[in-house]
Design a protein around this motif. Structure first.
Motif, PDB file in Angstrom:
ATOM      1  N   ARG A   1       1.967  -4.786  -5.215  1.00 47.39           N
ATOM      2  CA  ARG A   1       1.492  -6.131  -4.842  1.00 47.39           C
ATOM      3  C   ARG A   1       0.111  -6.426  -5.403  1.00 47.39           C
TER       4      ARG A   1
ATOM      5  N   VAL B   1      -8.303  -3.868  -0.141  1.00 43.00           N
ATOM      6  CA  VAL B   1      -7.173  -3.003   0.193  1.00 43.00           C
ATOM      7  C   VAL B   1      -6.133  -3.155  -0.907  1.00 43.00           C
TER       8      VAL B   1
ATOM      9  N   GLU C   1     -12.527  -0.109  -2.074  1.00 41.75           N
ATOM     10  CA  GLU C   1     -11.468   0.189  -1.096  1.00 41.75           C
ATOM     11  C   GLU C   1     -11.956   1.243  -0.104  1.00 41.75           C
TER      12      GLU C   1
ATOM     13  N   TYR D   1      -2.213  -2.578  -2.274  1.00 48.52           N
ATOM     14  CA  TYR D   1      -0.823  -2.390  -1.855  1.00 48.52           C
ATOM     15  C   TYR D   1       0.020  -2.080  -3.089  1.00 48.52           C
TER      16      TYR D   1
ATOM     17  N   THR E   1      -4.339  -5.767  -5.353  1.00 47.29           N
ATOM     18  CA  THR E   1      -5.513  -5.518  -4.521  1.00 47.29           C
ATOM     19  C   THR E   1      -5.997  -6.832  -3.920  1.00 47.29           C
TER      20      THR E   1
ATOM     21  N   THR F   1     -10.211  -7.536   1.997  1.00 47.74           N
ATOM     22  CA  THR F   1      -9.796  -7.252   3.369  1.00 47.74           C
ATOM     23  C   THR F   1     -10.090  -8.444   4.278  1.00 47.74           C
TER      24      THR F   1
END
Length: 215
Positions: free
Chosen positions: A68, A63, A57, A65, A70, A73
């Motif tokens: 939610r 990324v 990351e 969240y 990972t 990207t």
């Protein structure tokens, strides 16, 4: 003489495995990262996987969240100018340093890589060409003998390679781009810092130009 290298930790093994799958888009941009599947594939628990994902990351490859999960990207072509600006600044300086600092063992390794290129890069498989390109860059970065700079160079080369991977189906002349390393390797092996820097700037600029021609 190189210091003794300890075996990579589980987190390092996980990091290297996931990193290169993300870089080559084997894990597609935007797709969720399944920690359980990775743990099964690597034969390890979730802790080293999570450590690896935190590191990835920070390198803008995944990324996370809240609630939610990972995700890999996205590859944004708008990042090309920023990535290229960093590479145009750092890469020529790095290859000039490599030409000055490379050990005899380093130069022997680069000579082996050059001989492999002279023998012919496989021309039909762009994915294999991209892996060769990555391996060449990483071998050169090791010759700089500055771990902080090496990490930075690898990070931005990884981001650039993800852009390559998006456009490579529409690119021609990928083998020629990889072959450009032959004179660069020669310059480093021969200790010609000025020539190494000039060739590197041309190489990095050529990458940006080739991508922009397709936008």
């Amino acid at each position: 003489m190189h210091p003794q290298v300890n075996p990579p930790s589980l987190a390092e093994q996980a990091y290297l495995f996931v990193r290169d799958r993300l870089v080559m888009l084997d894990i597609p941009p935007g797709s969720p990262i399944n920690e359980e599947e990775l743990g099964t594939a690597l034969g390890m628990g979730r802790t080293p996987i999570r450590e690896a994902l935190k590191r990835l990351e920070s390198e803008r490859l995944v990324v996370a969240y809240p609630r939610r999960g990972t995700f890999a990207t996205d590859v944004n072509i708008s990042d090309l100018a920023h990535i290229s600006e960093v590479r145009r600044t750092l890469e020529p300086m790095a290859t000039a340093a490599a030409a000055s600092r490379a050990t005899d063992a380093d130069r022997a390794t680069l000579a082996e890589l050059r001989a492999q290129l002279d023998a012919g890069v496989p021309g039909g498989d762009n994915a294999e060409l991209l892996r060769t390109d990555l391996a060449l860059h990483r071998a050169i970065y090791r010759c700089v003998h500055n771990p902080f700079l090496e990490d930075t160079l690898i990070r931005y080369d990884n981001l650039a390679t993800r852009i390559w991977c998006v456009f490579v189906p529409r690119l021609s002349g990928m083998a020629g781009h990889v072959d450009e390393h032959v004179p660069l390797l020669t310059a480093i092996i021969e200790g010609d810092a000025e020539k190494a820097a000039a060739l590197t700037l041309e190489h990095v600029t050529g990458f940006e130009t080739a991508i922009r021609a397709l936008i």
